[in-house]
Design an enzyme around this catalytic site. Structure first.
Site, mmCIF file in Angstrom:
data_model
loop_
_atom_site.group_PDB
_atom_site.id
_atom_site.type_symbol
_atom_site.label_atom_id
_atom_site.label_comp_id
_atom_site.label_asym_id
_atom_site.label_seq_id
_atom_site.Cartn_x
_atom_site.Cartn_y
_atom_site.Cartn_z
ATOM 1 N N ASP A 88 1.046 -1.163 0.089
ATOM 2 C CA ASP A 88 -0.141 0.230 0.006
ATOM 3 C C ASP A 88 0.738 1.232 0.254
ATOM 4 O O ASP A 88 2.119 1.603 0.926
ATOM 5 C CB ASP A 88 -0.938 0.270 1.358
ATOM 6 C CG ASP A 88 -1.983 1.260 1.345
ATOM 7 O OD1 ASP A 88 -1.491 2.231 0.637
ATOM 8 O OD2 ASP A 88 -3.340 0.605 1.811
ATOM 9 N N ILE A 89 0.471 2.197 -0.688
ATOM 10 C CA ILE A 89 1.269 3.403 -0.778
ATOM 11 C C ILE A 89 1.462 4.201 -0.013
ATOM 12 O O ILE A 89 2.354 5.236 0.815
ATOM 13 C CB ILE A 89 1.182 3.667 -2.021
ATOM 14 C CG1 ILE A 89 2.635 4.863 -2.508
ATOM 15 C CG2 ILE A 89 -0.187 5.030 -2.274
ATOM 16 C CD1 ILE A 89 2.124 5.803 -3.981
ATOM 17 N N HIS A 137 -10.149 -5.120 -3.008
ATOM 18 C CA HIS A 137 -8.695 -5.261 -1.949
ATOM 19 C C HIS A 137 -9.256 -5.618 -0.764
ATOM 20 O O HIS A 137 -9.792 -5.444 -0.705
ATOM 21 C CB HIS A 137 -7.940 -3.985 -2.518
ATOM 22 C CG HIS A 137 -8.721 -2.394 -2.111
ATOM 23 N ND1 HIS A 137 -9.685 -2.484 -2.910
ATOM 24 C CD2 HIS A 137 -8.162 -2.192 -0.948
ATOM 25 C CE1 HIS A 137 -10.194 -1.394 -2.234
ATOM 26 N NE2 HIS A 137 -9.207 -0.785 -1.143
#
Length: 129
Positions: free
Chosen positions: A29-30, A93
């Site tokens: 995850d950014i 997701h």
């Protein structure tokens, strides 16, 4: 229009990919809650988890478990938390988040990692698959 996750799947935008097979992909995850926060995503673009066909749903859970076990070997933590929310990106997701306390999964406190730290974590998780 393709979701940001479809663009990652198609390699149109970069991501720190930790696992991939014909049907699913996992990447960091950014905007992580914790170091190692990973998203597991079906390659089939579907908005809501319970709209997945049963085979894809079960496959996503099996794939997510495999990634979670590797994540647990990689990041010291009490446990790996799992969350499916799906409001920010209209593409199913599963969030896998290393947890040490309940607040770690609340999506309120984010951490920052350098590009090098993202790359190191992704590589370490991949090696533990």
């Amino acid at each position: 229009m393709a979701s940001i996750f479809t663009k990652i799947i198609n390699r149109e935008i970069p991501a720190n990919i930790v696992a991939e097979d014909d049907n699913f992909i996992a990447f960091l995850d950014i905007n992580p809650n914790a170091k190692g926060h990973t998203l597991c995503v079906p390659k089939k673009e579907v908005n809501k988890i319970f709209d997945l066909d049963e085979e894809t749903y079960n496959g996503l859970m099996t794939f997510s478990r495999k990634v979670a076990l590797a994540l647990r070997k990689t990041i010291p933590c009490e446990r790996i938390g799992m969350s499916v929310i799906g409001l920010e990106v209209p593409h199913v997701h599963v969030h896998l988040i290393p947890l040490n306390r309940m607040a770690d999964i609340q999506f309120k406190k984010k951490i920052s990692l350098t590009n090098e730290e993202f790359e190191e974590v992704a590589k370490a998780i991949s090696e533990n698959l």
